[in-house]
Design a protein around this motif. Structure first.
Motif, mmCIF file in Angstrom:
data_model
loop_
_atom_site.group_PDB
_atom_site.id
_atom_site.type_symbol
_atom_site.label_atom_id
_atom_site.label_comp_id
_atom_site.label_asym_id
_atom_site.label_seq_id
_atom_site.Cartn_x
_atom_site.Cartn_y
_atom_site.Cartn_z
ATOM 1 N N HIS A 539 0.839 -1.199 0.000
ATOM 2 C CA HIS A 539 0.000 0.000 0.000
ATOM 3 C C HIS A 539 0.877 1.253 0.000
ATOM 4 O O HIS A 539 2.077 1.192 0.343
ATOM 5 N N VAL A 540 0.259 2.352 -0.356
ATOM 6 C CA VAL A 540 0.995 3.604 -0.438
ATOM 7 C C VAL A 540 0.115 4.742 0.064
ATOM 8 O O VAL A 540 -1.116 4.690 -0.032
ATOM 9 N N GLN A 541 0.766 5.757 0.611
ATOM 10 C CA GLN A 541 0.060 6.930 1.119
ATOM 11 C C GLN A 541 0.975 8.137 0.956
ATOM 12 O O GLN A 541 2.150 8.081 1.315
ATOM 13 N N GLY A 542 0.474 9.210 0.392
ATOM 14 C CA GLY A 542 1.311 10.385 0.207
ATOM 15 C C GLY A 542 0.638 11.404 -0.683
ATOM 16 O O GLY A 542 -0.441 11.171 -1.245
ATOM 17 N N TYR A 543 1.292 12.559 -0.836
ATOM 18 C CA TYR A 543 0.713 13.627 -1.647
ATOM 19 C C TYR A 543 0.499 13.217 -3.097
ATOM 20 O O TYR A 543 -0.414 13.706 -3.756
ATOM 21 N N PHE A 544 1.338 12.297 -3.592
ATOM 22 C CA PHE A 544 1.216 11.908 -5.000
ATOM 23 C C PHE A 544 -0.089 11.157 -5.260
ATOM 24 O O PHE A 544 -0.688 11.271 -6.328
ATOM 25 N N THR A 545 -0.523 10.374 -4.304
ATOM 26 C CA THR A 545 -1.751 9.593 -4.482
ATOM 27 C C THR A 545 -2.950 10.208 -3.784
ATOM 28 O O THR A 545 -4.043 9.646 -3.837
ATOM 29 N N GLY A 546 -2.758 11.328 -3.136
ATOM 30 C CA GLY A 546 -3.901 11.985 -2.507
ATOM 31 C C GLY A 546 -3.514 12.804 -1.302
ATOM 32 O O GLY A 546 -2.994 12.264 -0.325
ATOM 33 N N ARG A 547 -3.740 14.104 -1.382
ATOM 34 C CA ARG A 547 -3.487 14.980 -0.240
ATOM 35 C C ARG A 547 -4.593 14.813 0.812
ATOM 36 O O ARG A 547 -5.684 14.344 0.488
ATOM 37 N N PRO A 548 -4.332 15.204 2.052
ATOM 38 C CA PRO A 548 -5.407 15.204 3.049
ATOM 39 C C PRO A 548 -6.562 16.070 2.566
ATOM 40 O O PRO A 548 -6.354 17.157 2.030
ATOM 41 N N MET A 549 -7.776 15.587 2.753
ATOM 42 C CA MET A 549 -8.948 16.285 2.222
ATOM 43 C C MET A 549 -10.075 16.307 3.245
ATOM 44 O O MET A 549 -10.081 15.524 4.219
ATOM 45 N N ALA A 550 -11.016 17.195 3.008
ATOM 46 C CA ALA A 550 -12.173 17.302 3.896
ATOM 47 C C ALA A 550 -13.061 16.070 3.739
ATOM 48 O O ALA A 550 -12.970 15.328 2.753
ATOM 49 N N LEU A 551 -13.946 15.864 4.713
ATOM 50 C CA LEU A 551 -14.825 14.699 4.689
ATOM 51 C C LEU A 551 -15.672 14.671 3.418
ATOM 52 O O LEU A 551 -15.846 13.612 2.805
ATOM 53 N N ALA A 552 -16.182 15.813 2.997
ATOM 54 C CA ALA A 552 -17.027 15.854 1.796
ATOM 55 C C ALA A 552 -16.261 15.401 0.568
ATOM 56 O O ALA A 552 -16.787 14.667 -0.286
ATOM 57 N N ASP A 553 -14.986 15.791 0.466
ATOM 58 C CA ASP A 553 -14.167 15.373 -0.676
ATOM 59 C C ASP A 553 -13.866 13.883 -0.615
ATOM 60 O O ASP A 553 -13.806 13.208 -1.651
ATOM 61 N N ALA A 554 -13.663 13.374 0.590
ATOM 62 C CA ALA A 554 -13.425 11.938 0.735
ATOM 63 C C ALA A 554 -14.646 11.148 0.301
ATOM 64 O O ALA A 554 -14.534 10.118 -0.390
ATOM 65 N N ARG A 555 -15.834 11.617 0.689
ATOM 66 C CA ARG A 555 -17.059 10.930 0.276
ATOM 67 C C ARG A 555 -17.218 10.983 -1.245
ATOM 68 O O ARG A 555 -17.591 9.991 -1.872
ATOM 69 N N ALA A 556 -16.917 12.137 -1.840
ATOM 70 C CA ALA A 556 -17.052 12.275 -3.296
ATOM 71 C C ALA A 556 -16.092 11.345 -4.014
ATOM 72 O O ALA A 556 -16.429 10.758 -5.057
#
Length: 573
Positions: A539-556
């Motif tokens: 697995h991977v986590q970082g700005y390249f695959t997704g910056r921290p976002m608000a709950l609404a953006d995560a749901r979208a």
């Protein structure tokens, strides 16, 4: 008891003539006892120890109570000082005269008892001395000045001594000490051994102290050394290094080999101040910095420490308000499965949006929250909010929540997690709790018990920042973690540092062999993503695959699942 002279224990008029009025009597008493012999007979039996001396300082009378108190008899016409010396009495009293008709002194008997002496001038120029045993009061006063466990002086005495030196304008050095890892000794081996350890520490500090130094225990595992005199920084450094070394040496107590350390904070007068409270605060600030920089070391006070502490205090006050007014929020960073290139979960990241400070970095306020104990309430808010948010996502999506090492000191942590799951309706297997190695360092066994309780709830547990600690591998034998999160420092160093790539490869292989998922954190470029995939991370986590976002953006993002490439393209990364 004492020396035994051949003379009787008291004098009578037959031994030596006495003045007509050896003691000032009231008129009724004089009328009732006109004969000196009758008056002296009464003095002989008086319960109060009494001595009479003539104008030349020679003893003319000693009653039975005084003889018993002094522990010896007196020869006729012996000088008062000679009598005290022959009885082993320490100290002396000046006899009263016309300029000072009343004098006081405290003497020490040969057996260590303390005696107060009051001498009053008589009409014939002699003196009447009354003695009072005040040993019990002296002992009580001494106990009030000292720590009952170690015998060192206590906080009250230290402050009094410090105040006298400062008032006199004397230069001095104040060293505040705090024992490292003492709490774990107390918790694991019990308070009796902890108390014995404190006494041993006090003994070692006593060997460092010189004549005139004051060694105090302020309470708990806090000690202070007050060193009067003018000393250079280099001279004090030598002493501080010796303290750190001496206290840090192994203790053998009741079959246990105990290892602790000492952190030292140093301040000097008049350079750093000339007030009791200011100097004590300065020493504490320097001690705080010493512990923050790794313990087992010493630091001198610097003015910027006070400025930083004031800023920290301001953050603490604002944090309390933020907690009460619910000024915190959560951002969610996607976690991507490299095999499917799909988002499979989010890590909940705490954010604090202050009304005037703006967005405050967690690196700035989390340490303050931990030091002040606010992290417990804040951590519970994060846990409950993350569970409540995550229940709105598809059932396959997990949420990761970081736990502070201090939260593991709360034995009801498992009950708190259970309550958060129950109130939100989130399935336990969808919650992943992330801990760092620091949570395991101080009391591994207790933490492992709590981790097992969490695992029994069905919650997943991952080790964050894996590889940065010196004993991470050892913990894998003690607890079956569900995930290892490779610290971003290794990911970022993969391009230019072969050792970083080797570590990532080794952790990925370790995870594969143990059946543990591995997540690489901090991926910011396509090259890093390719390298991570090649090394075998799952697995991977970082700005390249997704910056921290608000709950609404995560749901979208979850409503219309997209591959990694689509996420990157959409966010312009």
């Amino acid at each position: 008891m004492g020396k035994d002279f051949a003379q009787p224990p008291h004098f009578t008029p037959k031994d030596r003539p006495l003045s007509a009025h050896p003691l000032p009597l009231s008129e009724p008493a004089q009328a009732a006892s006109a004969e000196p012999e009758a008056y002296l007979a009464a003095l002989v039996e008086l319960a109060t120890p009494v001595l009479l001396a003539d104008a030349g300082g020679r003893v003319s009378f000693v009653n039975r109570a005084a003889t018993a108190l002094l522990g010896c008899t007196a020869a006729p016409a012996i000088a008062l000082d000679a009598l005290f010396a022959s009885c082993g009495v320490g100290g002396r009293i000046a006899l009263p005269d016309g300029s000072a008709p009343q004098r006081f002194a405290q003497l020490k008997l040969s057996d260590g008892r303390a005696v107060n002496v009051e001498a009053r001038l008589l009409p014939d120029g002699g003196a009447a001395l009354t003695l009072t045993d005040v040993s019990a009061f002296v002992r009580e006063a001494e106990r009030a000045r000292r720590d009952p466990l170690t015998g060192l002086v206590n906080r009250v005495t230290l402050h009094a001594t410090l105040g006298r030196l400062l008032q006199a304008g004397k230069p001095l050095t104040l060293m505040a000490l705090d024992l490292d890892r003492f709490k774990s000794v107390n918790d694991t081996l019990g308070h009796p051994i902890g108390d014995t350890l404190l006494r041993k520490v006090a003994e070692r500090l006593g060997t460092v102290a010189e004549d005139g130094d004051v060694v105090a225990r302020l309470g708990g595992d806090e000690f202070t050394i007050l060193k009067p005199g003018s000393f250079t920084r280099e001279q004090i450094e030598i002493i501080a290094k010796r303290i750190v070394d001496l206290v840090g040496r192994t203790y053998a107590l009741e079959g246990h080999m105990i290892h602790i350390g000492a952190s030292v904070g140093i301040t000097q007068a008049p350079h750093d101040g000339s007030d009791n409270d200011v100097l004590m605060k300065n020493a504490d600030l320097a001690l705080y910095r010493s512990k923050a920089e790794g313990r087992g070391r010493y630091r001198f006070f610097e003015q910027k420490m006070d400025e930083q502490m004031q800023a920290r205090r301001a953050i603490e006050l604002d944090l309390r308000q933020a907690l009460a007014l619910q000024e915190f929020e959560l951002a969610y960073q996607p976690q991507v499965d490299l095999a499917t290139q799909e988002v499979v979960g989010f890590e909940a990241l705490l954010r604090w949006r202050h009304a005037t400070r703006g967005l405050v970095s967690p690196l700035e306020f989390i340490p303050v929250a931990e030091e002040t104990g606010l992290i417990g309430a804040i951590g519970e808010w994060v846990l409950r909010t993350a569970c409540r948010d995550a229940v709105q996502w598809p059932e396959a999506i997990t949420v990761g929540v970081n736990l502070s090492p201090l939260q593991f000191r709360n034995p009801s942590l498992a009950q708190t997690v259970m309550s958060a799951l129950a109130s939100s309706g989130l399935a336990a297997e969808r919650l992943e709790l992330e801990i760092t190695e620091n949570a395991l360092l101080e009391d591994t066994d207790t933490v492992l018990v709590l981790l097992k309780q969490l695992r029994d709830l069905g919650v997943r547990v991952s080790m964050d920042d894996f590889g940065t600690g010196y004993s991470s591998l050892a913990y894998l034998q003690k607890f079956p973690f569900d995930r290892l999160k490779i610290d971003q420092s290794f990911v970022r160093g993969m391009g230019a540092n072969p050792e970083a790539s080797a570590i990532v490869r080794a952790v990925a292989a370790l995870g594969a062999s143990l059946g543990i998922k591995t997540t690489a954190e901090g991926v910011e470029t396509e090259e890093q993503l390719a390298a991570i995939r090649n090394e075998g991370c799952t697995h991977v986590q970082g700005y390249f695959t997704g910056r921290p976002m608000a709950l609404a953006d995560a749901r979208a993002l979850l409503v219309q699942p997209r591959k990694v490439a689509a996420i990157v393209e959409e966010h312009g990364l």
